[in-house]
Scaffold this motif. Structure first.
Motif, mmCIF file in Angstrom:
data_model
loop_
_atom_site.group_PDB
_atom_site.id
_atom_site.type_symbol
_atom_site.label_atom_id
_atom_site.label_comp_id
_atom_site.label_asym_id
_atom_site.label_seq_id
_atom_site.Cartn_x
_atom_site.Cartn_y
_atom_site.Cartn_z
ATOM 1 N N LEU A 187 0.815 -1.216 0.000
ATOM 2 C CA LEU A 187 0.000 0.000 0.000
ATOM 3 C C LEU A 187 0.851 1.269 0.000
ATOM 4 O O LEU A 187 0.303 2.369 -0.098
ATOM 5 N N GLN A 188 2.144 1.130 0.093
ATOM 6 C CA GLN A 188 3.017 2.276 0.320
ATOM 7 C C GLN A 188 3.420 2.984 -0.972
ATOM 8 O O GLN A 188 3.251 2.447 -2.068
ATOM 9 N N PRO A 189 3.932 4.210 -0.868
ATOM 10 C CA PRO A 189 4.364 4.952 -2.056
ATOM 11 C C PRO A 189 5.337 4.143 -2.904
ATOM 12 O O PRO A 189 6.212 3.453 -2.381
ATOM 13 N N GLY A 190 5.127 4.226 -4.225
ATOM 14 C CA GLY A 190 5.963 3.484 -5.143
ATOM 15 C C GLY A 190 5.416 2.124 -5.518
ATOM 16 O O GLY A 190 5.872 1.500 -6.484
ATOM 17 N N GLU A 191 4.424 1.642 -4.779
ATOM 18 C CA GLU A 191 3.814 0.348 -5.069
ATOM 19 C C GLU A 191 2.617 0.530 -6.001
ATOM 20 O O GLU A 191 2.078 1.621 -6.162
ATOM 21 N N GLU A 192 2.201 -0.585 -6.605
ATOM 22 C CA GLU A 192 1.160 -0.550 -7.637
ATOM 23 C C GLU A 192 -0.153 0.052 -7.149
ATOM 24 O O GLU A 192 -0.848 0.755 -7.890
ATOM 25 N N LEU A 193 -0.507 -0.198 -5.901
ATOM 26 C CA LEU A 193 -1.808 0.247 -5.398
ATOM 27 C C LEU A 193 -1.832 1.700 -4.968
ATOM 28 O O LEU A 193 -2.898 2.305 -4.859
ATOM 29 N N PHE A 194 -0.672 2.267 -4.717
ATOM 30 C CA PHE A 194 -0.638 3.596 -4.123
ATOM 31 C C PHE A 194 -1.234 4.656 -5.057
ATOM 32 O O PHE A 194 -0.817 4.819 -6.196
ATOM 33 N N GLY A 195 -2.249 5.356 -4.559
ATOM 34 C CA GLY A 195 -2.861 6.440 -5.312
ATOM 35 C C GLY A 195 -3.808 6.026 -6.415
ATOM 36 O O GLY A 195 -4.358 6.889 -7.100
ATOM 37 N N ARG A 196 -4.039 4.730 -6.586
ATOM 38 C CA ARG A 196 -4.909 4.258 -7.672
ATOM 39 C C ARG A 196 -6.328 4.028 -7.173
ATOM 40 O O ARG A 196 -6.535 3.535 -6.070
ATOM 41 N N PHE A 197 -7.294 4.373 -8.023
ATOM 42 C CA PHE A 197 -8.688 4.032 -7.740
ATOM 43 C C PHE A 197 -8.869 2.565 -8.116
ATOM 44 O O PHE A 197 -8.700 2.185 -9.275
ATOM 45 N N VAL A 198 -9.200 1.729 -7.148
ATOM 46 C CA VAL A 198 -9.418 0.306 -7.413
ATOM 47 C C VAL A 198 -10.688 -0.139 -6.709
ATOM 48 O O VAL A 198 -11.099 0.438 -5.691
ATOM 49 N N GLN A 199 -11.278 -1.178 -7.273
ATOM 50 C CA GLN A 199 -12.369 -1.862 -6.604
ATOM 51 C C GLN A 199 -11.849 -3.179 -6.048
ATOM 52 O O GLN A 199 -10.676 -3.526 -6.205
ATOM 53 N N ARG A 200 -12.708 -3.917 -5.376
ATOM 54 C CA ARG A 200 -12.292 -5.083 -4.596
ATOM 55 C C ARG A 200 -11.432 -6.066 -5.392
ATOM 56 O O ARG A 200 -10.322 -6.436 -4.955
ATOM 57 N N ALA A 201 -11.892 -6.507 -6.546
ATOM 58 C CA ALA A 201 -11.164 -7.532 -7.292
ATOM 59 C C ALA A 201 -9.778 -7.042 -7.701
ATOM 60 O O ALA A 201 -8.785 -7.783 -7.612
ATOM 61 N N GLU A 202 -9.694 -5.808 -8.130
ATOM 62 C CA GLU A 202 -8.414 -5.267 -8.563
ATOM 63 C C GLU A 202 -7.461 -5.096 -7.386
ATOM 64 O O GLU A 202 -6.251 -5.338 -7.506
ATOM 65 N N LEU A 203 -7.996 -4.688 -6.246
ATOM 66 C CA LEU A 203 -7.152 -4.534 -5.069
ATOM 67 C C LEU A 203 -6.593 -5.892 -4.637
ATOM 68 O O LEU A 203 -5.398 -6.031 -4.355
#
Length: 214
Positions: A187-203
């Motif tokens: 979840l941290q800066p530089g990782e794929e999820l950081f700052g992205r709008f995602v829904q459950r499956a994508e997360l």
């Protein structure tokens, strides 16, 4: 009415406060002891929130959101929160915080693991750090809304994680358990999820948990 504590009266802290107030919660905010006019600031940014001490937060809040920069966490007396549920919404920013060796290389820890090691009695849960305060302003939506934004929950204490998940759901997000504090490194800066709008499956897919997406 649930009592929510927030440590930090900056943009993240006040954004969370606004959402909690809209959900009908009582909100207590502890700011820097050097902050001037904190009550006036909250009257403009989070009307309805009340200035409180760390002791009051620790004694009365169902959960407390830690919304201060990672580099300033050691200035907060978290020992007062032994046994309490604390949401770690902080991020490490290298230009500001430097890079402690414990965060890099083989055996590197997530920032929340660092905080947990320093305060083992706190029931720490990592969440709300992978979206910005402006996303909190715009993306919260009620249960059943189409394209509801997913927000991750990572923690070693199942009951504490469940309490945080219920809070996220109440303030407008789809809570998704991704595992332990160590798993929260994604979840941290530089990782794929950081700052992205995602829904459950994508997360879940980004966290390597595709099989749980159904």
């Amino acid at each position: 009415m649930t009592t929510i504590g927030i440590i930090g009266a900056g943009k993240v802290g006040t954004a969370v406060a606004q959402l909690a107030l809209a959900a009908g919660d009582e909100v207590l905010i502890a700011g820097s002891p050097n902050a001037l006019f904190l009550e006036q600031i909250l009257a403009m940014t989070a009307p309805g929130a009340r200035v409180a001490s760390l002791d009051e937060l620790a004694a009365t809040a169902e959960l407390t959101v830690l919304a201060v920069p990672f580099g300033k966490i050691d200035t907060v007396d978290l020992e007062r929160f032994t046994g309490a549920v604390v949401v770690d919404a902080a991020n490490h920013w290298e230009p500001v915080d430097g890079t402690p060796k414990i965060l890099i290389g083989a055996g590197a820890l997530s920032t929340s693991e660092v905080v947990q090691r320093r305060h083992p009695g706190v029931r720490l849960v990592k969440s709300l750090n992978h979206l910005g305060y402006h996303d909190m302003d715009t993306d919260a939506a009620p249960v059943g809304a189409p394209r509801r934004r997913a927000v991750a929950v990572a923690g070693d204490d199942a009951e504490a994680s469940g309490r945080v998940a219920a809070f996220l759901d109440r303030i407008g997000f789809d809570p998704v358990h991704i595992g332990t504090l160590a798993a929260g490194g994604v979840l941290q800066p530089g990782e794929e999820l950081f700052g992205r709008f995602v829904q459950r499956a994508e997360l879940l897919a980004a966290a390597g948990l595709e099989g749980l997406a159904a």
